[in-house]
Design an enzyme around this catalytic site. Structure first.
Site, PDB file in Angstrom:
ATOM      1  N   ARG A 163       0.584  -1.351   0.022  1.00 36.74           N
ATOM      2  CA  ARG A 163       0.435  -0.106  -0.199  1.00 36.74           C
ATOM      3  C   ARG A 163       1.105   1.384  -0.439  1.00 36.74           C
ATOM      4  O   ARG A 163       0.681   1.930   0.927  1.00 36.74           O
ATOM      5  CB  ARG A 163      -0.325   0.331   1.436  1.00 36.74           C
ATOM      6  CG  ARG A 163      -1.676  -1.006   1.242  1.00 36.74           C
ATOM      7  CD  ARG A 163      -2.614  -1.355   0.384  1.00 36.74           C
ATOM      8  NE  ARG A 163      -3.777  -2.657   0.974  1.00 36.74           N
ATOM      9  CZ  ARG A 163      -3.606  -3.385   0.086  1.00 36.74           C
ATOM     10  NH1 ARG A 163      -2.481  -4.106  -0.437  1.00 36.74           N
ATOM     11  NH2 ARG A 163      -3.998  -4.158   0.115  1.00 36.74           N
ATOM     12  N   SER A 237     -10.755   0.402   3.790  1.00 39.13           N
ATOM     13  CA  SER A 237     -10.241   0.413   5.074  1.00 39.13           C
ATOM     14  C   SER A 237      -9.592   1.419   5.316  1.00 39.13           C
ATOM     15  O   SER A 237      -9.081   1.977   4.552  1.00 39.13           O
ATOM     16  CB  SER A 237      -8.933  -0.895   4.590  1.00 39.13           C
ATOM     17  OG  SER A 237      -9.347  -1.606   4.287  1.00 39.13           O
ATOM     18  N   GLU A 333      -3.897   4.449   5.454  1.00 38.38           N
ATOM     19  CA  GLU A 333      -4.062   4.144   4.676  1.00 38.38           C
ATOM     20  C   GLU A 333      -5.067   4.979   4.093  1.00 38.38           C
ATOM     21  O   GLU A 333      -4.301   5.774   2.963  1.00 38.38           O
ATOM     22  CB  GLU A 333      -5.023   2.983   4.761  1.00 38.38           C
ATOM     23  CG  GLU A 333      -4.596   2.377   2.428  1.00 38.38           C
ATOM     24  CD  GLU A 333      -5.400   0.287   2.391  1.00 38.38           C
ATOM     25  OE1 GLU A 333      -5.030   0.727   2.971  1.00 38.38           O
ATOM     26  OE2 GLU A 333      -6.005   1.292   1.529  1.00 38.38           O
TER      27      GLU A 333
HETATM   28  P1  FAD Z   1      -8.568   8.851  -5.242  1.00 36.90           P
HETATM   29  O1  FAD Z   1      -8.912   8.159  -3.960  1.00 36.90           O
HETATM   30  O2  FAD Z   1      -8.865   9.803  -6.033  1.00 36.90           O
HETATM   31  O3  FAD Z   1      -7.034   8.714  -4.595  1.00 36.90           O
HETATM   32  C1  FAD Z   1      -6.422   8.432  -4.322  1.00 36.90           C
HETATM   33  C2  FAD Z   1      -4.747   9.437  -4.295  1.00 36.90           C
HETATM   34  O4  FAD Z   1      -4.159   9.190  -4.424  1.00 36.90           O
HETATM   35  C3  FAD Z   1      -5.080  10.620  -3.579  1.00 36.90           C
HETATM   36  O5  FAD Z   1      -4.121  10.840  -2.681  1.00 36.90           O
HETATM   37  C4  FAD Z   1      -5.193  11.491  -4.862  1.00 36.90           C
HETATM   38  O6  FAD Z   1      -4.239  12.770  -4.772  1.00 36.90           O
HETATM   39  C5  FAD Z   1      -3.678  10.309  -5.521  1.00 36.90           C
HETATM   40  N1  FAD Z   1      -3.897  10.205  -7.025  1.00 36.90           N
HETATM   41  C6  FAD Z   1      -5.346   9.953  -7.986  1.00 36.90           C
HETATM   42  N2  FAD Z   1      -4.975   9.912  -8.671  1.00 36.90           N
HETATM   43  C7  FAD Z   1      -4.113  10.512  -8.965  1.00 36.90           C
HETATM   44  C8  FAD Z   1      -2.958  10.660 -10.566  1.00 36.90           C
HETATM   45  N3  FAD Z   1      -3.397  10.451 -11.557  1.00 36.90           N
HETATM   46  N4  FAD Z   1      -2.133  10.658 -10.409  1.00 36.90           N
HETATM   47  C9  FAD Z   1      -1.087  10.477  -8.941  1.00 36.90           C
HETATM   48  N5  FAD Z   1      -1.783  10.830  -8.042  1.00 36.90           N
HETATM   49  C10 FAD Z   1      -3.327  10.295  -8.153  1.00 36.90           C
HETATM   50  N6  FAD Z   1      -8.177  -0.561  -1.889  1.00 36.90           N
HETATM   51  C11 FAD Z   1      -7.045  -1.062  -1.880  1.00 36.90           C
HETATM   52  O7  FAD Z   1      -5.689  -1.409  -2.194  1.00 36.90           O
HETATM   53  N7  FAD Z   1      -7.460  -2.340  -1.956  1.00 36.90           N
HETATM   54  C12 FAD Z   1      -9.121  -3.082  -1.913  1.00 36.90           C
HETATM   55  O8  FAD Z   1      -9.283  -3.946  -2.391  1.00 36.90           O
HETATM   56  C13 FAD Z   1      -9.661  -1.659  -2.174  1.00 36.90           C
HETATM   57  N8  FAD Z   1     -10.972  -2.441  -1.621  1.00 36.90           N
HETATM   58  C14 FAD Z   1     -11.994  -0.690  -1.131  1.00 36.90           C
HETATM   59  C15 FAD Z   1     -12.831  -0.946  -0.814  1.00 36.90           C
HETATM   60  C16 FAD Z   1     -13.335   0.133  -0.611  1.00 36.90           C
HETATM   61  C17 FAD Z   1     -15.633  -0.121  -0.666  1.00 36.90           C
HETATM   62  C18 FAD Z   1     -13.236   1.345  -1.153  1.00 36.90           C
HETATM   63  C19 FAD Z   1     -14.863   2.935  -1.136  1.00 36.90           C
HETATM   64  C20 FAD Z   1     -11.976   1.514  -0.882  1.00 36.90           C
HETATM   65  C21 FAD Z   1     -11.516   0.795  -1.691  1.00 36.90           C
HETATM   66  N9  FAD Z   1      -9.858   0.604  -1.665  1.00 36.90           N
HETATM   67  C22 FAD Z   1      -9.426  -0.508  -2.087  1.00 36.90           C
HETATM   68  C23 FAD Z   1      -9.575   2.052  -1.661  1.00 36.90           C
HETATM   69  C24 FAD Z   1      -9.276   3.191  -2.997  1.00 36.90           C
HETATM   70  O9  FAD Z   1     -10.183   1.868  -3.905  1.00 36.90           O
HETATM   71  C25 FAD Z   1      -7.811   2.798  -3.930  1.00 36.90           C
HETATM   72  O10 FAD Z   1      -7.505   2.724  -3.321  1.00 36.90           O
HETATM   73  C26 FAD Z   1      -7.872   3.102  -5.452  1.00 36.90           C
HETATM   74  O11 FAD Z   1      -6.992   2.658  -6.319  1.00 36.90           O
HETATM   75  C27 FAD Z   1      -8.201   5.068  -5.373  1.00 36.90           C
HETATM   76  O12 FAD Z   1      -8.424   5.208  -6.439  1.00 36.90           O
HETATM   77  P2  FAD Z   1      -9.550   6.842  -6.266  1.00 36.90           P
HETATM   78  O13 FAD Z   1      -9.053   7.248  -7.809  1.00 36.90           O
HETATM   79  O14 FAD Z   1     -10.495   6.387  -5.922  1.00 36.90           O
HETATM   80  O15 FAD Z   1      -8.074   7.658  -5.718  1.00 36.90           O
HETATM   81  P1  NAP Z   2     -10.063 -10.557   5.174  1.00 37.01           P
HETATM   82  O1  NAP Z   2     -10.485 -11.586   4.339  1.00 37.01           O
HETATM   83  O2  NAP Z   2     -10.862 -10.890   5.886  1.00 37.01           O
HETATM   84  O3  NAP Z   2      -9.127 -10.750   5.886  1.00 37.01           O
HETATM   85  C1  NAP Z   2      -8.341  -9.391   7.093  1.00 37.01           C
HETATM   86  C2  NAP Z   2      -6.749  -9.381   6.241  1.00 37.01           C
HETATM   87  O4  NAP Z   2      -5.988 -10.673   6.487  1.00 37.01           O
HETATM   88  C3  NAP Z   2      -6.527  -9.072   5.677  1.00 37.01           C
HETATM   89  O5  NAP Z   2      -6.459  -7.855   5.710  1.00 37.01           O
HETATM   90  C4  NAP Z   2      -5.596  -9.803   4.951  1.00 37.01           C
HETATM   91  O6  NAP Z   2      -4.182  -9.079   4.413  1.00 37.01           O
HETATM   92  C5  NAP Z   2      -5.366 -10.918   5.593  1.00 37.01           C
HETATM   93  N1  NAP Z   2      -5.635 -11.985   4.969  1.00 37.01           N
HETATM   94  C6  NAP Z   2      -6.363 -13.113   4.797  1.00 37.01           C
HETATM   95  N2  NAP Z   2      -6.163 -13.785   4.177  1.00 37.01           N
HETATM   96  C7  NAP Z   2      -4.941 -13.974   3.833  1.00 37.01           C
HETATM   97  C8  NAP Z   2      -3.866 -15.092   2.833  1.00 37.01           C
HETATM   98  N3  NAP Z   2      -4.307 -15.942   3.140  1.00 37.01           N
HETATM   99  N4  NAP Z   2      -2.329 -14.413   3.459  1.00 37.01           N
HETATM  100  C9  NAP Z   2      -2.484 -13.127   3.512  1.00 37.01           C
HETATM  101  N5  NAP Z   2      -3.104 -12.330   4.284  1.00 37.01           N
HETATM  102  C10 NAP Z   2      -4.501 -13.022   4.687  1.00 37.01           C
HETATM  103  O7  NAP Z   2      -9.943  -9.257   4.392  1.00 37.01           O
HETATM  104  P2  NAP Z   2     -11.266  -8.685   4.382  1.00 37.01           P
HETATM  105  O8  NAP Z   2     -11.910  -6.944   4.796  1.00 37.01           O
HETATM  106  O9  NAP Z   2     -12.541  -9.258   3.765  1.00 37.01           O
HETATM  107  O10 NAP Z   2     -10.660  -7.759   2.881  1.00 37.01           O
HETATM  108  C11 NAP Z   2     -10.282  -8.687   1.609  1.00 37.01           C
HETATM  109  C12 NAP Z   2      -9.535  -8.359   0.542  1.00 37.01           C
HETATM  110  O11 NAP Z   2      -9.832  -6.527   0.001  1.00 37.01           O
HETATM  111  C13 NAP Z   2      -7.953  -7.920   1.606  1.00 37.01           C
HETATM  112  O12 NAP Z   2      -7.177  -8.253   0.438  1.00 37.01           O
HETATM  113  C14 NAP Z   2      -8.042  -6.539   1.750  1.00 37.01           C
HETATM  114  O13 NAP Z   2      -7.377  -6.155   1.738  1.00 37.01           O
HETATM  115  C15 NAP Z   2      -8.694  -6.129   0.647  1.00 37.01           C
HETATM  116  N6  NAP Z   2      -9.177  -4.557   0.841  1.00 37.01           N
HETATM  117  C16 NAP Z   2      -8.895  -3.740   0.937  1.00 37.01           C
HETATM  118  C17 NAP Z   2      -9.935  -2.428   1.281  1.00 37.01           C
HETATM  119  C18 NAP Z   2      -8.767  -1.407   1.491  1.00 37.01           C
HETATM  120  O14 NAP Z   2      -9.528   0.103   1.181  1.00 37.01           O
HETATM  121  N7  NAP Z   2      -7.780  -0.999   0.894  1.00 37.01           N
HETATM  122  C19 NAP Z   2     -11.088  -2.683   1.715  1.00 37.01           C
HETATM  123  C20 NAP Z   2     -11.875  -3.745   1.397  1.00 37.01           C
HETATM  124  C21 NAP Z   2     -11.004  -4.757   1.004  1.00 37.01           C
HETATM  125  P3  NAP Z   2      -4.659  -7.570   3.009  1.00 37.01           P
HETATM  126  O15 NAP Z   2      -5.581  -7.066   3.815  1.00 37.01           O
HETATM  127  O16 NAP Z   2      -2.639  -7.565   3.080  1.00 37.01           O
HETATM  128  O17 NAP Z   2      -4.564  -9.011   2.056  1.00 37.01           O
END
Ligand code: FAD
Ligand code: NAP
Length: 337
Positions: A163, A237, A333
């Site tokens: 991340r 998250s 994050e």
């Molecule tokens: P924005 O929110 O618009 O921007 C995020 C940041 O990136 C800001 O600092 C912005 O300035 C910068 N940015 C955006 N675009 C650019 C660009 N073109 N150039 C330079 N900087 C830029 N994230 C995960 O990693 N894994 C997940 O599974 C995941 N699940 C999610 C589930 C939900 C329900 C939600 C709401 C979010 C989730 N996220 C997850 C977080 C998010 O979706 C990601 O981080 C996504 O990449 C953000 O994209 P955005 O276009 O909405 O970014």
């Molecule tokens: P989950 O499956 O309930 O698991 C909880 C956490 O444990 C996750 O964050 C995941 O880490 C870790 N985990 C579970 N199984 C794993 C494995 N086999 N190996 C390594 N790590 C493991 O999580 P959840 O909240 O439902 O999310 C599911 C996936 O979607 C995760 O990968 C999570 O990162 C992603 N997600 C991200 C966001 C966001 O905003 N960043 C939001 C929703 C979901 P990791 O997060 O490193 O995978």
């Protein structure tokens, strides 16, 4: 290009908080960034937004906000094994996943349904269900806000980590990503290492997974588990999963032997931040319109009229309580403005 003065950003981010931007510039072509750079009548570019799904606004933006609408997906070249795909930064991430699935190209299927645009994918090296954007990203084209030119970074130079990337560090606030090149696999090898995917495939009666059935499994899990920002305002998250040493783990395990962990780098383990916040009693907490989702203790929500500062204050309190109980410092994050 479309330029709007004194615009509300409420509908441009998933926390649904009203904040104003002095100028909101919707960009449709990379070259428009060079045009904007010489427009003396506009305040300096302060921020670029994609889908707004990873940002919390706590104050107005006095400068220009760029909203990235640069669209287009194209195949650049291919060899025996791989296809190189260029996606412009304003493409909705899941549309790129659908493109890959329809061309049977492997590599991003586990990242199905992540909200947001392609341009933000390298920023925090999006990851889910055992895959990360860095597994397929080849290079990134950016506009440099100070030097006023385009430049390309290869994947190593992007320093994509958990991340994290150079765009959240040295280049924070200095660049706008305009396109991302991906190397996708013509002979996909579905990644079903993540337990929840295997269970979902089993439930669906799939014994020979393909990238399409893996993506369908991810979509089904996400729809059943994760709060939809169009229904309840959130940014996914709020905290990263902390990575601690195995020595720290051993100490904490004396008091909390049930604490889950996953291997990270050598001698390091990853602790699910959602487990920590849930154990600290935050799941379902609500004060005014700021709260913690009742089913996902890692997701902070705005029930309607919460201020960004209230959600930020709640996140501080959660961080303090987790630290005093487990000795682990959580890191946000979500990007804070
Ligand atoms: P924005 O929110 O618009 O921007 C995020 C940041 O990136 C800001 O600092 C912005 O300035 C910068 N940015 C955006 N675009 C650019 C660009 N073109 N150039 C330079 N900087 C830029 N994230 C995960 O990693 N894994 C997940 O599974 C995941 N699940 C999610 C589930 C939900 C329900 C939600 C709401 C979010 C989730 N996220 C997850 C977080 C998010 O979706 C990601 O981080 C996504 O990449 C953000 O994209 P955005 O276009 O909405 O970014
Ligand atoms: P989950 O499956 O309930 O698991 C909880 C956490 O444990 C996750 O964050 C995941 O880490 C870790 N985990 C579970 N199984 C794993 C494995 N086999 N190996 C390594 N790590 C493991 O999580 P959840 O909240 O439902 O999310 C599911 C996936 O979607 C995760 O990968 C999570 O990162 C992603 N997600 C991200 C966001 C966001 O905003 N960043 C939001 C929703 C979901 P990791 O997060 O490193 O995978």
């Amino acid at each position: 290009m479309e330029i709007v003065q004194h615009s509300s950003l409420k509908n441009h981010h998933t926390f649904g908080i009203h904040v104003s931007a002095a100028v909101l510039a919707h960009i449709d072509q990379p070259e428009e960034l060079a045009e904007l750079a010489v427009m003396k009548s506009l305040p300096p570019i302060a921020l670029v937004l994609g889908g707004g799904s990873n940002i919390l606004f706590t104050r107005p933006v006095n400068g220009t906000v760029i909203h990235n609408r640069i669209k287009g997906i194209s195949i650049l070249r291919e060899n025996e094994q791989y296809v190189w795909v260029r996606a412009m930064a304003g493409v909705v991430w899941h549309d790129l996943v659908k493109f890959a699935l329809s061309h049977n190209l492997g590599g991003i299927e586990n990242l199905a349904l992540i909200p947001g645009y392609v341009g933000a994918a390298p920023v925090q090296n999006i990851g889910a269900y055992g895959a990360e954007a860095k597994d397929t990203i080849e290079s990134v084209v950016c506009w440099h806000l100070e030097e006023k030119n385009f430049f390309t970074l290869n994947v190593a130079a992007c320093r994509l980590g958990y991340r994290d990337s150079i765009f959240k560090q040295e280049l924070k606030g200095k660049t706008i990503i305009t396109s991302v090149d991906f190397r996708m696999d013509k002979y996909p090898r579905p990644n079903t290492a993540y337990g929840a995917i295997r269970q979902e495939l089993e439930k669906a009666g799939v014994d020979k997974p393909t990238i399409q059935t893996v993506a369908a499994a991810v979509i089904a899990i996400r729809r059943s588990k994760l709060p939809d920002p169009t229904v309840i305002n959130n940014a996914g998250s709020f905290f990263k999963n902390p990575v601690i040493t195995t020595a720290q783990l051993a100490i904490i395990h004396k008091d909390y032997p049930e604490m889950p962990f996953y291997p990270a780098d050598e001698q390091m383990v990853k602790i699910p931040a959602g487990w920590l916040t849930e154990q600290a009693g935050w799941k379902g907490y609500r004060k005014g319109d700021a709260g913690v989702h009742p089913h996902q203790a890692l997701v902070l929500v705005n029930y309607g009229h919460a201020l960004g500062t209230e959600i930020l204050a709640l996140s501080d309190t959660i961080m303090q309580s987790v630290q005093s109980r487990f000795g682990i410092l959580l890191e946000r994050e979500v990007q804070i403005w």
